[in-house]
Design a protein around this motif. Structure first.
Motif, short mmCIF file in Angstrom:
data_model
loop_
_atom_site.label_atom_id
_atom_site.label_comp_id
_atom_site.label_asym_id
_atom_site.label_seq_id
_atom_site.Cartn_x
_atom_site.Cartn_y
_atom_site.Cartn_z
N TYR A 1 0.81 5.32 0.98
CA TYR A 1 0.12 6.35 1.72
C TYR A 1 0.85 7.68 1.54
O TYR A 1 2.04 7.73 1.26
CB TYR A 1 0.09 6.04 3.22
N ASN B 1 4.39 -1.11 14.71
CA ASN B 1 3.22 -1.91 15.07
C ASN B 1 3.18 -2.13 16.58
O ASN B 1 4.15 -2.62 17.15
CB ASN B 1 3.28 -3.26 14.37
N GLN C 1 1.18 11.47 3.71
CA GLN C 1 0.90 12.12 4.98
C GLN C 1 1.39 13.55 4.94
O GLN C 1 2.59 13.80 4.74
CB GLN C 1 1.56 11.36 6.14
N TYR D 1 -6.60 -0.61 4.85
CA TYR D 1 -6.88 -0.10 6.17
C TYR D 1 -7.24 1.38 6.09
O TYR D 1 -6.71 2.12 5.28
CB TYR D 1 -5.66 -0.25 7.09
N PHE E 1 5.15 13.47 2.77
CA PHE E 1 5.79 12.29 3.32
C PHE E 1 5.05 11.08 2.75
O PHE E 1 3.84 10.95 2.93
CB PHE E 1 5.69 12.33 4.85
N ILE F 1 4.64 7.01 2.48
CA ILE F 1 4.92 5.81 3.28
C ILE F 1 4.31 4.59 2.58
O ILE F 1 3.17 4.65 2.10
CB ILE F 1 4.31 5.90 4.70
N LYS G 1 1.24 16.97 10.46
CA LYS G 1 0.24 16.93 11.53
C LYS G 1 -1.10 16.38 11.08
O LYS G 1 -2.12 16.71 11.67
CB LYS G 1 0.07 18.33 12.13
N GLN G 2 -1.07 15.53 10.07
CA GLN G 2 -2.31 14.89 9.63
C GLN G 2 -2.14 13.38 9.65
O GLN G 2 -1.05 12.85 9.85
CB GLN G 2 -2.68 15.36 8.22
N SER G 3 -3.26 12.70 9.43
CA SER G 3 -3.23 11.25 9.42
C SER G 3 -2.72 10.74 8.08
O SER G 3 -2.46 11.51 7.15
CB SER G 3 -4.64 10.72 9.69
N LEU G 4 -2.59 9.43 7.99
CA LEU G 4 -2.18 8.82 6.73
C LEU G 4 -3.39 8.70 5.81
O LEU G 4 -4.48 8.31 6.23
CB LEU G 4 -1.61 7.41 6.97
N LEU H 1 -4.58 6.83 2.34
CA LEU H 1 -4.26 5.79 1.38
C LEU H 1 -4.35 6.34 -0.04
O LEU H 1 -5.35 6.95 -0.41
CB LEU H 1 -5.21 4.60 1.55
N PHE I 1 -1.85 6.00 16.22
CA PHE I 1 -2.93 5.80 15.26
C PHE I 1 -3.56 4.44 15.46
O PHE I 1 -2.86 3.45 15.71
CB PHE I 1 -2.41 5.86 13.82
N PHE J 1 -7.16 4.76 8.37
CA PHE J 1 -6.50 5.27 9.56
C PHE J 1 -7.37 6.26 10.31
O PHE J 1 -8.14 7.02 9.71
CB PHE J 1 -5.17 5.94 9.18
N GLY J 2 -7.23 6.23 11.62
CA GLY J 2 -7.90 7.19 12.47
C GLY J 2 -7.21 8.55 12.43
O GLY J 2 -6.18 8.73 11.77
N THR J 3 -7.79 9.48 13.15
CA THR J 3 -7.32 10.86 13.16
C THR J 3 -6.06 11.05 13.98
O THR J 3 -5.39 12.06 13.84
CB THR J 3 -8.42 11.77 13.70
N ARG K 1 -1.89 12.82 19.47
CA ARG K 1 -0.50 13.30 19.60
C ARG K 1 -0.15 13.36 21.07
O ARG K 1 -0.76 14.11 21.83
CB ARG K 1 -0.38 14.68 18.97
N PHE L 1 5.09 -1.33 8.01
CA PHE L 1 5.38 -0.07 7.34
C PHE L 1 6.86 0.17 7.10
O PHE L 1 7.70 -0.19 7.93
CB PHE L 1 4.80 1.09 8.14
N PHE M 1 0.84 -1.19 0.00
CA PHE M 1 0.00 0.00 0.00
C PHE M 1 0.88 1.24 0.00
O PHE M 1 1.95 1.25 0.60
CB PHE M 1 -0.90 0.04 1.25
N GLN N 1 8.52 6.98 11.42
CA GLN N 1 8.36 5.52 11.31
C GLN N 1 7.15 5.05 12.09
O GLN N 1 6.97 5.44 13.25
CB GLN N 1 9.62 4.82 11.84
N LEU N 2 6.33 4.23 11.44
CA LEU N 2 5.19 3.62 12.13
C LEU N 2 5.61 2.28 12.70
O LEU N 2 6.13 1.43 11.99
CB LEU N 2 4.01 3.43 11.18
#
Lengths: 116, 110
Positions: free
Chosen positions: A36, B45, A38, B98, A91, A93, A41-44, A46, B86, B100-102, B105, A107, A34, B42-43
């Protein structure tokens, strides 16, 4: 296990040029990856689902001619941002799921693209 | 499509404090993951938890799928816990993507 790499980590390019980002699964095979995007200051968000050996599936609003995706092997997917413009700075990902096990995504570290 | 809301959006803690992060989703899901995004992007898990409770060291998570929420507990917080948390859910629609949520922080102060 389940390590995903991305290259490059960051790239600066001039407006109008194309940039290729690689996503590799290092210790597992990934039939699905996948991509993504970003913003700060925001979410990912898709962008697309990349399937090995077939065309990518793009999310609504993502220009497929702008963001070319190639998933040529079970360990490599590439995203090419064509004719990049400053608004493409972001960014990027990637993530991968293990072949046969689609439960978890793993990721990469991300690629920071700056278009001047 | 499924909406995924996280609360609180921002959280500041003193080192050693405990916290609970919440993830609400608007429809049935068949998968849920929690991630920590570190300051370098970096995310990582944390949990794959479509239902039930799991624990890993100072972190634990609970998902109540029938009530459409998941909770992430952080105990004895450390400065290295700082970053964005997240949750991400997958709809039982036949695709593997998937949503993702908001995000929450978190900043942990020494």
């Amino acid at each position: 296990g389940a390590v995903v790499s991305q290259h490059p980590s960051w790239v600066i390019c001039k407006s109008g040029t194309s940039v290729k980002i690689e996503c590799r699964s290092l210790d597992f095979q990934a039939t699905t990856m996948f991509w993504y995007r970003q913003f700060p200051k925001q979410s990912l968000m898709l962008m697309a689902t990349s399937n090995e050996g077939s065309k990518a599936t793009y999310e609504q609003g993502v220009e497929k001619d702008k963001f070319l995706i190639n998933h040529a092997s079970l360990t490599l997917s590439t995203l090419t941002v064509t004719s990049a413009h400053p608004e493409d700075s972001s960014f990027y990902i990637c993530s991968a799921v293990r072949a046969g096990d689609y439960n978890e995504q793993f990721f990469g570290p991300g690629t920071r693209l700056t278009v001047l | 499509g499924i909406q995924v809301e996280q609360s609180p959006p921002d959280l500041i803690l003193q080192e050693g404090a405990n916290s609970t992060l919440r993830c609400n989703f608007s429809d049935s899901v068949n998968n849920l993951q929690w991630f920590h995004q570190n300051p370098w992007g970096q995310l990582i898990n944390l949990f794959y938890i479509p239902s039930g409770t799991k624990q890993n060291g100072r972190l634990s998570a609970t998902t109540v799928a029938t009530e459409r929420y998941s909770l992430l507990y952080i105990s004895s917080s450390q400065t290295t816990d700082s970053g964005v948390y997240f949750c991400a859910v997958r709809a039982p629609s036949g695709t593997y993507k998937y949503i993702f949520g908001t995000g929450t922080r978190l900043k942990v102060l020494a």
